[in-house]
Design a protein around this motif. Sequence first.
Motif, PDB file in Angstrom:
ATOM      1  N   GLY A 144       7.259  -2.627  -6.008  1.00 12.20           N
ATOM      2  CA  GLY A 144       6.984  -3.802  -6.779  1.00 12.20           C
ATOM      3  C   GLY A 144       5.407  -3.839  -6.882  1.00 12.20           C
ATOM      4  O   GLY A 144       4.626  -3.005  -6.418  1.00 12.20           O
ATOM      5  N   TYR A 145       5.166  -5.040  -7.369  1.00 14.56           N
ATOM      6  CA  TYR A 145       3.553  -5.137  -7.724  1.00 14.56           C
ATOM      7  C   TYR A 145       3.228  -6.628  -7.341  1.00 14.56           C
ATOM      8  O   TYR A 145       4.084  -7.553  -7.560  1.00 14.56           O
ATOM      9  CB  TYR A 145       3.340  -4.945  -8.962  1.00 14.56           C
ATOM     10  N   ASN A 146       1.898  -6.894  -6.903  1.00 12.84           N
ATOM     11  CA  ASN A 146       1.264  -8.334  -7.214  1.00 12.84           C
ATOM     12  C   ASN A 146       0.189  -8.004  -7.974  1.00 12.84           C
ATOM     13  O   ASN A 146      -0.647  -7.020  -7.720  1.00 12.84           O
ATOM     14  CB  ASN A 146       0.686  -8.641  -5.806  1.00 12.84           C
ATOM     15  N   VAL A 147      -0.096  -9.014  -9.059  1.00 12.56           N
ATOM     16  CA  VAL A 147      -1.238  -8.851 -10.041  1.00 12.56           C
ATOM     17  C   VAL A 147      -1.707 -10.062 -10.118  1.00 12.56           C
ATOM     18  O   VAL A 147      -0.941 -11.200 -10.279  1.00 12.56           O
ATOM     19  CB  VAL A 147      -0.642  -8.283 -11.262  1.00 12.56           C
ATOM     20  N   GLY A 148      -3.080 -10.200  -9.959  1.00  9.61           N
ATOM     21  CA  GLY A 148      -3.659 -11.740 -10.199  1.00  9.61           C
ATOM     22  C   GLY A 148      -5.287 -11.464  -9.753  1.00  9.61           C
ATOM     23  O   GLY A 148      -5.778 -10.646  -9.581  1.00  9.61           O
ATOM     24  N   TRP A 149      -5.610 -12.635 -10.359  1.00 14.63           N
ATOM     25  CA  TRP A 149      -7.138 -13.035 -10.291  1.00 14.63           C
ATOM     26  C   TRP A 149      -7.314 -13.943  -9.307  1.00 14.63           C
ATOM     27  O   TRP A 149      -6.816 -15.182  -9.048  1.00 14.63           O
ATOM     28  CB  TRP A 149      -7.681 -13.602 -11.348  1.00 14.63           C
ATOM     29  N   ASN A 150      -8.421 -13.961  -8.402  1.00 12.29           N
ATOM     30  CA  ASN A 150      -8.849 -15.066  -7.801  1.00 12.29           C
ATOM     31  C   ASN A 150     -10.313 -15.834  -8.584  1.00 12.29           C
ATOM     32  O   ASN A 150     -11.009 -14.950  -8.973  1.00 12.29           O
ATOM     33  CB  ASN A 150      -9.429 -14.544  -6.287  1.00 12.29           C
ATOM     34  N   CYS A 151     -10.169 -17.065  -8.614  1.00 12.22           N
ATOM     35  CA  CYS A 151     -11.310 -17.560  -9.441  1.00 12.22           C
ATOM     36  C   CYS A 151     -12.082 -18.653  -8.716  1.00 12.22           C
ATOM     37  O   CYS A 151     -11.323 -19.675  -7.932  1.00 12.22           O
ATOM     38  CB  CYS A 151     -10.602 -18.404 -10.607  1.00 12.22           C
ATOM     39  N   GLY A 152     -13.170 -18.466  -8.539  1.00  9.49           N
ATOM     40  CA  GLY A 152     -14.146 -19.546  -7.520  1.00  9.49           C
ATOM     41  C   GLY A 152     -13.874 -19.253  -6.372  1.00  9.49           C
ATOM     42  O   GLY A 152     -13.093 -18.533  -5.626  1.00  9.49           O
ATOM     43  N   GLU A 205     -11.695   3.201   0.737  1.00  6.72           N
ATOM     44  CA  GLU A 205     -10.676   2.772   1.732  1.00  6.72           C
ATOM     45  C   GLU A 205      -9.963   1.763   1.522  1.00  6.72           C
ATOM     46  O   GLU A 205     -10.475   0.513   1.255  1.00  6.72           O
ATOM     47  CB  GLU A 205     -11.703   2.442   3.035  1.00  6.72           C
ATOM     48  N   GLN A 206      -8.329   1.716   1.556  1.00  7.42           N
ATOM     49  CA  GLN A 206      -7.552   0.811   1.058  1.00  7.42           C
ATOM     50  C   GLN A 206      -6.668   0.313   2.325  1.00  7.42           C
ATOM     51  O   GLN A 206      -6.190   1.217   3.018  1.00  7.42           O
ATOM     52  CB  GLN A 206      -6.576   1.505  -0.002  1.00  7.42           C
ATOM     53  N   GLU A 207      -6.278  -0.934   2.049  1.00  2.78           N
ATOM     54  CA  GLU A 207      -5.240  -1.406   3.207  1.00  2.78           C
ATOM     55  C   GLU A 207      -3.904  -1.099   2.431  1.00  2.78           C
ATOM     56  O   GLU A 207      -2.901  -0.833   3.160  1.00  2.78           O
ATOM     57  CB  GLU A 207      -5.172  -2.924   3.365  1.00  2.78           C
ATOM     58  N   ILE A 208      -3.710  -1.060   1.284  1.00  3.15           N
ATOM     59  CA  ILE A 208      -2.472  -0.795   0.625  1.00  3.15           C
ATOM     60  C   ILE A 208      -2.655   0.240  -0.327  1.00  3.15           C
ATOM     61  O   ILE A 208      -3.605   0.145  -1.155  1.00  3.15           O
ATOM     62  CB  ILE A 208      -1.856  -2.046  -0.172  1.00  3.15           C
ATOM     63  N   LYS A 209      -1.990   1.388  -0.276  1.00  2.00           N
ATOM     64  CA  LYS A 209      -2.101   2.596  -0.916  1.00  2.00           C
ATOM     65  C   LYS A 209      -2.150   2.392  -2.714  1.00  2.00           C
ATOM     66  O   LYS A 209      -1.001   1.733  -2.938  1.00  2.00           O
ATOM     67  CB  LYS A 209      -1.359   4.102  -0.654  1.00  2.00           C
ATOM     68  N   ALA A 232       6.665  -6.968   2.970  1.00  2.00           N
ATOM     69  CA  ALA A 232       7.507  -6.734   2.020  1.00  2.00           C
ATOM     70  C   ALA A 232       8.093  -8.128   1.572  1.00  2.00           C
ATOM     71  O   ALA A 232       8.775  -8.608   2.476  1.00  2.00           O
ATOM     72  CB  ALA A 232       8.417  -5.676   2.099  1.00  2.00           C
ATOM     73  N   GLY A 233       8.487  -8.474   0.397  1.00  2.00           N
ATOM     74  CA  GLY A 233       9.164  -9.493  -0.161  1.00  2.00           C
ATOM     75  C   GLY A 233       8.304 -10.824  -0.049  1.00  2.00           C
ATOM     76  O   GLY A 233       8.885 -11.961  -0.250  1.00  2.00           O
ATOM     77  N   LYS A 234       7.344 -10.946   0.600  1.00  3.73           N
ATOM     78  CA  LYS A 234       6.147 -11.984   0.673  1.00  3.73           C
ATOM     79  C   LYS A 234       5.300 -11.800  -0.717  1.00  3.73           C
ATOM     80  O   LYS A 234       4.575 -11.160  -0.793  1.00  3.73           O
ATOM     81  CB  LYS A 234       5.615 -11.994   1.789  1.00  3.73           C
ATOM     82  N   GLY A 235       5.585 -12.782  -1.538  1.00  6.63           N
ATOM     83  CA  GLY A 235       4.591 -12.664  -2.924  1.00  6.63           C
ATOM     84  C   GLY A 235       3.319 -13.603  -2.511  1.00  6.63           C
ATOM     85  O   GLY A 235       2.989 -13.807  -1.274  1.00  6.63           O
ATOM     86  N   VAL A 285      -4.569  -5.450  -8.849  1.00  6.47           N
ATOM     87  CA  VAL A 285      -3.425  -4.606  -9.138  1.00  6.47           C
ATOM     88  C   VAL A 285      -2.940  -4.181  -7.747  1.00  6.47           C
ATOM     89  O   VAL A 285      -3.523  -3.057  -7.509  1.00  6.47           O
ATOM     90  CB  VAL A 285      -3.434  -3.760 -10.161  1.00  6.47           C
ATOM     91  N   ILE A 286      -1.824  -4.575  -7.146  1.00  5.83           N
ATOM     92  CA  ILE A 286      -1.532  -4.149  -5.669  1.00  5.83           C
ATOM     93  C   ILE A 286      -0.129  -3.752  -5.853  1.00  5.83           C
ATOM     94  O   ILE A 286       0.762  -4.528  -5.889  1.00  5.83           O
ATOM     95  CB  ILE A 286      -1.773  -5.447  -4.730  1.00  5.83           C
ATOM     96  N   PRO A 287      -0.179  -2.522  -5.683  1.00  5.55           N
ATOM     97  CA  PRO A 287       1.275  -2.046  -5.568  1.00  5.55           C
ATOM     98  C   PRO A 287       1.891  -2.451  -4.133  1.00  5.55           C
ATOM     99  O   PRO A 287       1.376  -2.684  -3.053  1.00  5.55           O
ATOM    100  CB  PRO A 287       1.095  -0.443  -5.359  1.00  5.55           C
ATOM    101  N   ARG A 288       3.376  -2.572  -4.172  1.00  5.47           N
ATOM    102  CA  ARG A 288       3.909  -2.967  -2.943  1.00  5.47           C
ATOM    103  C   ARG A 288       5.047  -1.974  -2.542  1.00  5.47           C
ATOM    104  O   ARG A 288       5.608  -1.527  -3.399  1.00  5.47           O
ATOM    105  CB  ARG A 288       4.404  -4.529  -3.119  1.00  5.47           C
ATOM    106  N   TYR A 289       5.285  -2.159  -1.275  1.00  9.59           N
ATOM    107  CA  TYR A 289       6.251  -1.149  -0.639  1.00  9.59           C
ATOM    108  C   TYR A 289       7.378  -1.775  -0.097  1.00  9.59           C
ATOM    109  O   TYR A 289       6.945  -2.735   1.087  1.00  9.59           O
ATOM    110  CB  TYR A 289       5.674   0.097  -0.024  1.00  9.59           C
TER     111      TYR A 289
END
Length: 126
Positions: free
Chosen positions: A79-87, A31-35, A111-114, A101-105
């Motif tokens: 587009g994409y957002n890619v990243g780690w949350n730490c702690g 179940e995803q918020e962003i496909k 959209a456009g908000k990083g 790994v979050i595809p953006r549409y």
Amino acid sequence: MDNCPYCNILNDDEHEVIISNDICTYSLLKEQEIKGAGIIVPKQHRETVFDLTEDEWIATYQLLHEVKLYLDEKYNPDGYNVGWNCGQVGGQHVFHSHLHVIPRYANEIMAGKGIRYLFKNNQKFG
């Protein structure tokens, strides 16, 4: 770790493992918020990205490129957002390293908000 959901991600009913190599896996939440949004997780328990071995870094890098090909073909994101949350303060909720790994549409509200959008939005953060 017996109680870590990502150590047992192959048996987790909430995730679908899509691609894996000897060292890490890429899975999607069913179940995803962003496909297409998913995570790359090392098979060995590592608390944060800073605990990864060199081999795990290399395997994550290689899998990330395979994941991008998969997502481009299946979902065609803009587009994409890619990243780690730490702690905990960094937003990490499961203390097993995982790369988002979050595809953006183009048609999404954000959209456009990083990933730094909240910091740039005139908010005071301490």
